[in-house]
Design a protein around this motif. Structure first.
Motif, mmCIF file in Angstrom:
data_model
loop_
_atom_site.group_PDB
_atom_site.id
_atom_site.type_symbol
_atom_site.label_atom_id
_atom_site.label_comp_id
_atom_site.label_asym_id
_atom_site.label_seq_id
_atom_site.Cartn_x
_atom_site.Cartn_y
_atom_site.Cartn_z
ATOM 1 N N VAL A 68 0.835 -1.205 0.000
ATOM 2 C CA VAL A 68 0.000 0.000 0.000
ATOM 3 C C VAL A 68 0.871 1.257 0.000
ATOM 4 O O VAL A 68 0.471 2.304 -0.512
ATOM 5 C CB VAL A 68 -1.001 -0.043 1.189
ATOM 6 N N ALA A 69 2.106 1.152 0.538
ATOM 7 C CA ALA A 69 3.014 2.309 0.534
ATOM 8 C C ALA A 69 3.329 2.736 -0.902
ATOM 9 O O ALA A 69 3.417 3.926 -1.204
ATOM 10 C CB ALA A 69 4.301 1.986 1.286
ATOM 11 N N ARG A 70 3.491 1.757 -1.813
ATOM 12 C CA ARG A 70 3.800 2.094 -3.212
ATOM 13 C C ARG A 70 2.638 2.855 -3.847
ATOM 14 O O ARG A 70 2.824 3.777 -4.621
ATOM 15 C CB ARG A 70 4.079 0.822 -4.028
ATOM 16 N N TYR A 72 0.361 4.763 -2.284
ATOM 17 C CA TYR A 72 0.313 6.129 -1.752
ATOM 18 C C TYR A 72 1.456 6.985 -2.284
ATOM 19 O O TYR A 72 1.312 8.186 -2.458
ATOM 20 C CB TYR A 72 0.334 6.107 -0.218
ATOM 21 N N GLU A 73 2.641 6.360 -2.516
ATOM 22 C CA GLU A 73 3.757 7.118 -3.083
ATOM 23 C C GLU A 73 3.347 7.737 -4.415
ATOM 24 O O GLU A 73 3.607 8.913 -4.680
ATOM 25 C CB GLU A 73 4.976 6.217 -3.288
ATOM 26 N N THR A 76 0.556 10.504 -4.058
ATOM 27 C CA THR A 76 1.003 11.796 -3.530
ATOM 28 C C THR A 76 2.038 12.449 -4.435
ATOM 29 O O THR A 76 2.208 13.656 -4.404
ATOM 30 C CB THR A 76 1.586 11.642 -2.109
ATOM 31 N N PHE A 77 2.734 11.652 -5.266
ATOM 32 C CA PHE A 77 3.722 12.233 -6.180
ATOM 33 C C PHE A 77 3.025 13.051 -7.259
ATOM 34 O O PHE A 77 3.440 14.157 -7.579
ATOM 35 C CB PHE A 77 4.568 11.128 -6.817
ATOM 36 N N ILE B 170 8.368 7.082 0.241
ATOM 37 C CA ILE B 170 8.653 8.504 0.084
ATOM 38 C C ILE B 170 7.425 9.121 -0.550
ATOM 39 O O ILE B 170 7.029 8.751 -1.658
ATOM 40 C CB ILE B 170 9.894 8.739 -0.797
ATOM 41 N N PHE B 171 6.795 10.040 0.157
ATOM 42 C CA PHE B 171 5.529 10.585 -0.281
ATOM 43 C C PHE B 171 5.692 12.039 -0.741
ATOM 44 O O PHE B 171 6.643 12.709 -0.369
ATOM 45 C CB PHE B 171 4.484 10.482 0.837
ATOM 46 N N ALA B 182 3.352 4.347 5.477
ATOM 47 C CA ALA B 182 2.132 4.468 4.686
ATOM 48 C C ALA B 182 0.960 4.694 5.641
ATOM 49 O O ALA B 182 0.999 4.234 6.782
ATOM 50 C CB ALA B 182 1.916 3.202 3.868
#
Lengths: 175, 531
Positions: A68-70, A72-73, A76-77, B170-171, B182
């Protein structure tokens, strides 16, 4: 150790419409890894819901089996994925060179005063959102703005007033 | 092989070797860098390790270049220094420069490189630095300050490549980019503190260590983690007799660059209030134990022996996989072989086994089971203990917590005529014991553990033992004397040489094990080959 599958809020069930589901399945087949399919899948979501409501990024991560971090990255990018409801009419006014020379700043200040919102803000009714964006490739018709999939070109203050009045009426009729 | 020139000197390296590593060898020190880490993939994002390669129009980042035959590289000239300065300028643009209150000060790459390559007035001065999240706990052990981050992506690569738990990312983008967990995630895997180690700046700090001690006051002593059978190499950071933290020490054959949070936080037990610091003696079962002098405790053991039947009284010894090889050998040779005590074994079968993982944490939570096995010591089961328990026998428990490892064993212990416990921590066995002899913690003594792969690894004493606690080797020696068999050795070196001479499995240790340990089986094999 591996990532636990992300938690989608239990009371929400997301599903693509039949037609979008078909396009989604085609997307997943198109790319060598699911990571590449994150962005187009998010586009499908925005097409369906207008933005990415809470739980959707997690749902996408789960469907594509990516962390899920990927997701959101990426969200937000890029500036055109919305984690907050952009309102019914997202007024994306170009502020790049050609539009700037042709008075884009006047259009922006007028909209700011008229709607009581500034860059990246949504009005209290959730009707309008104002966003200054970079070049949309319509320099020959500057100044311009994009709302939804439509380009409104050769803008003047009068033209903007007319457009806003029309959208307000539409909103009141609940269209 | 590739013949090449670095800073005017000829060198020969393996073809295709990483240029960053080649430059480190040639210069005798690393190039300035934030993102390069030997345990992680190449990111090439910090742009600090730029070097001039003749024939190339632009500077190259060394970490993402390979050694080639005929290459001519300059790592120190005006062009390179200028580039590093410019990059540092960028890294410091939005940095809060709050070194006086930053825990990383003293071990911060940004500080170090600024001292070495910077010392300039900022070329770009911005009035409004971008504010980001500060003092944000992102997990049980780790605190985030996003403003101090240089976006080297070491932490995100660690959670992606090493733990594969993917908590971090990295956001946002551009100068708004920041590292974080996250949404909905916390950094709570058992390896989270490694992100603090590899963070080159003060963005990630240890919640366990922050504000406790400035790092320049800390001395380092080589230790071996006793949390499980892996035997991670660690460095004990201490000052004025207090241990403040432990960090992994690189050992490619054991723990590489990492260590688990469980093992790192074990040091707290050194200063816990449940340390045994003074001998204690209980007059009769059911009474409270009274603190006593060592002399009084030894006399009480003698008296108990007489009360149990003088020369007819039997002695039984239970060893533990928590004791060092030297202690196990000493106890076995002195108390069992010479004095004639019966050796029950070193471990209750199946005890102290938990859940392990694939990275470092072993299911066996004891540090020296392999060492005990190599000494020919055996495991025992509850029935054997039950059968041995009788009123005429004095039981000597050396280390560990038998009563906790197997609650049933507690009942058996109280059936012995007298129970003597040697250990450093108050626990359920020391509570049951009639006489308690306090010993030093691992950080307070020297010794050797043999890890799960048969690697003998020694550790040194970092600090002094508290109160009257004594080195277990000394206590074993004094107990031997008490029973009429004073050993010939008087210190750990002598025990080691006797051990190497008498125990074949440890013969290879005679030449010393070195700072990275010695694989005993492989060493024994090569010994045979040589013969």
């Amino acid at each position: 150790m591996s990532e636990e599958s992300p938690q989608v809020p239990a009371d929400t069930e997301f599903a693509f419409t039949a037609e979008r589901e078909e396009r989604y399945q085609e997307l997943v087949r198109r790319y060598p890894t699911n990571f590449s399919a994150i962005m187009p899948t998010l586009w499908l979501c925005q097409e369906q819901w207008g933005w990415l409501p809470a739980g959707v990024p997690e749902w996408v991560a789960q469907r594509l089996d990516v962390p899920v971090a990927r997701v959101y990255e990426l969200i937000t990018f890029y500036t055109m994925y919305y984690l907050e409801n952009p309102g019914r009419y997202n007024l994306q006014v170009c502020r790049n060179v050609s539009c700037h020379l042709m008075g884009a700043q006047k259009i922006v200040s007028h909209l700011r005063d008229k709607l009581g919102i500034s860059h990246n803000q949504t009005d209290a009714e959730g009707q309008f959102r104002l966003e200054e964006v970079e070049c949309l490739g319509a320099c020959g018709f500057a100044p311009m703005m994009q709302v939804g999939k439509h380009y409104y070109e050769n803008l003047t203050i009068e033209k903007v007033d007319q457009l806003v009045a029309g959208w307000r009426q539409e909103g009141e009729r609940g269209e | 092989m590739a013949k090449m020139t670095i800073d005017g000197k000829e060198h020969e390296f393996e073809d295709g070797m990483n240029l960053f590593e080649a430059c480190a060898v040639a210069r005798g020190e690393n190039l300035p860098h934030f993102c390069y880490h030997p345990g992680l993939s190449i990111a090439g994002v910090c742009r600090m390790c730029q070097v001039e390669v003749e024939g190339m129009p632009k500077l190259m980042i060394a970490c993402n270049s390979q050694v080639k035959d005929g290459m001519v590289v300059h790592t120190r000239n005006e062009r390179v220094d200028g580039a590093v300065r410019q990059i540092l300028n960028f890294h410091l643009l939005h940095h809060p420069v709050d070194c006086p209150v930053c825990d990383q000060a003293g071990e911060c790459s940004l500080q170090d490189f600024y001292m070495a390559n910077g010392l300039y007035e900022a070329d770009v001065d911005i009035e409004d630095k971008i504010a980001k999240g500060k003092v944000k706990p992102i997990g049980e052990m780790v605190m985030l300050d996003a403003e101090r981050c240089v976006l080297c992506a070491r932490c995100t690569r660690f959670t992606t490549e090493i733990t594969q738990t993917h908590e971090m990312g990295i956001f946002n983008r551009g100068d708004h980019s920041e590292i974080d967990v996250a949404p909905g995630k916390t950094l709570d895997n058992n390896y989270s503190l490694n992100t603090v180690d590899i963070c080159p700046v003060g963005a990630l700090t240890s919640r366990d260590f922050r504000f406790r001690r400035r790092v320049w006051w800390l001395s380092e002593t080589d230790g071996i983690c006793h949390g499980c059978a892996t035997g991670c190499n660690m460095s004990i950071h201490h000052s004025e007799g207090i241990v403040y933290r432990t960090k992994p020490r690189d050992n490619m054959d054991v723990n590489r660059y990492w260590m688990c949070d469980h093992g790192r936080t074990l040091y707290h037990e050194i200063a816990e209030s449940d340390r045994l610091t003074q001998p204690s003696v209980r007059k009769a079962r059911g009474e409270l134990a009274q603190t006593a002098s060592w002399d009084h405790a030894y006399r009480s053991i003698e008296a108990a022996g007489k009360a149990l039947g003088g020369d007819d009284a039997a002695l039984m010894i239970i060893l533990s996989p928590h004791a060092t090889v030297e202690e196990l050998y000493a106890a076995k040779s002195v108390l069992s072989d010479s004095v004639g005590g019966a050796l029950l074994g070193y471990r209750l079968r199946g005890s102290e086994i938990g859940e392990g993982d694939e990275l470092l944490f072993d299911a066996d939570r004891t540090p020296n089971a392999a060492g005990a096995k190599k000494l020919g010591l055996a495991e025992y089961d509850a029935k054997q203990l039950e059968a041995a328990a009788n009123e005429k026998t004095m039981l000597l428990v050396v280390g560990g917590d038998l009563a906790l490892a197997a609650p049933d064993a507690g009942a058996a212990l109280s059936k012995f005529g007298c129970v003597v416990y040697l250990g450093w921590q108050e626990n359920s066995t020391s509570m049951l014991a009639d006489i308690v002899l306090p010993t030093s913690h691992y950080a307070e003594r020297e010794g050797t553990f043999v890890n799960r792969e048969g690697r003998a690894q020694t550790f040194a004493a970092a600090i002094d033992a508290p109160g009257e606690a004594r080195d277990p080797l000394r206590v074993i020696r004094e107990l031997g004397a008490l029973f009429g068999h004073e050993p010939t050795w008087d210190g750990i070196e002598a025990v080691r040489s006797e051990l190497c001479a008498r125990e074949g499995a440890f013969a290879a240790m005679a030449q010393g094990v070195g700072p990275l340990g010695l694989a005993l089986d492989a060493a024994a094999e090569s010994e045979v080959e040589r013969a």
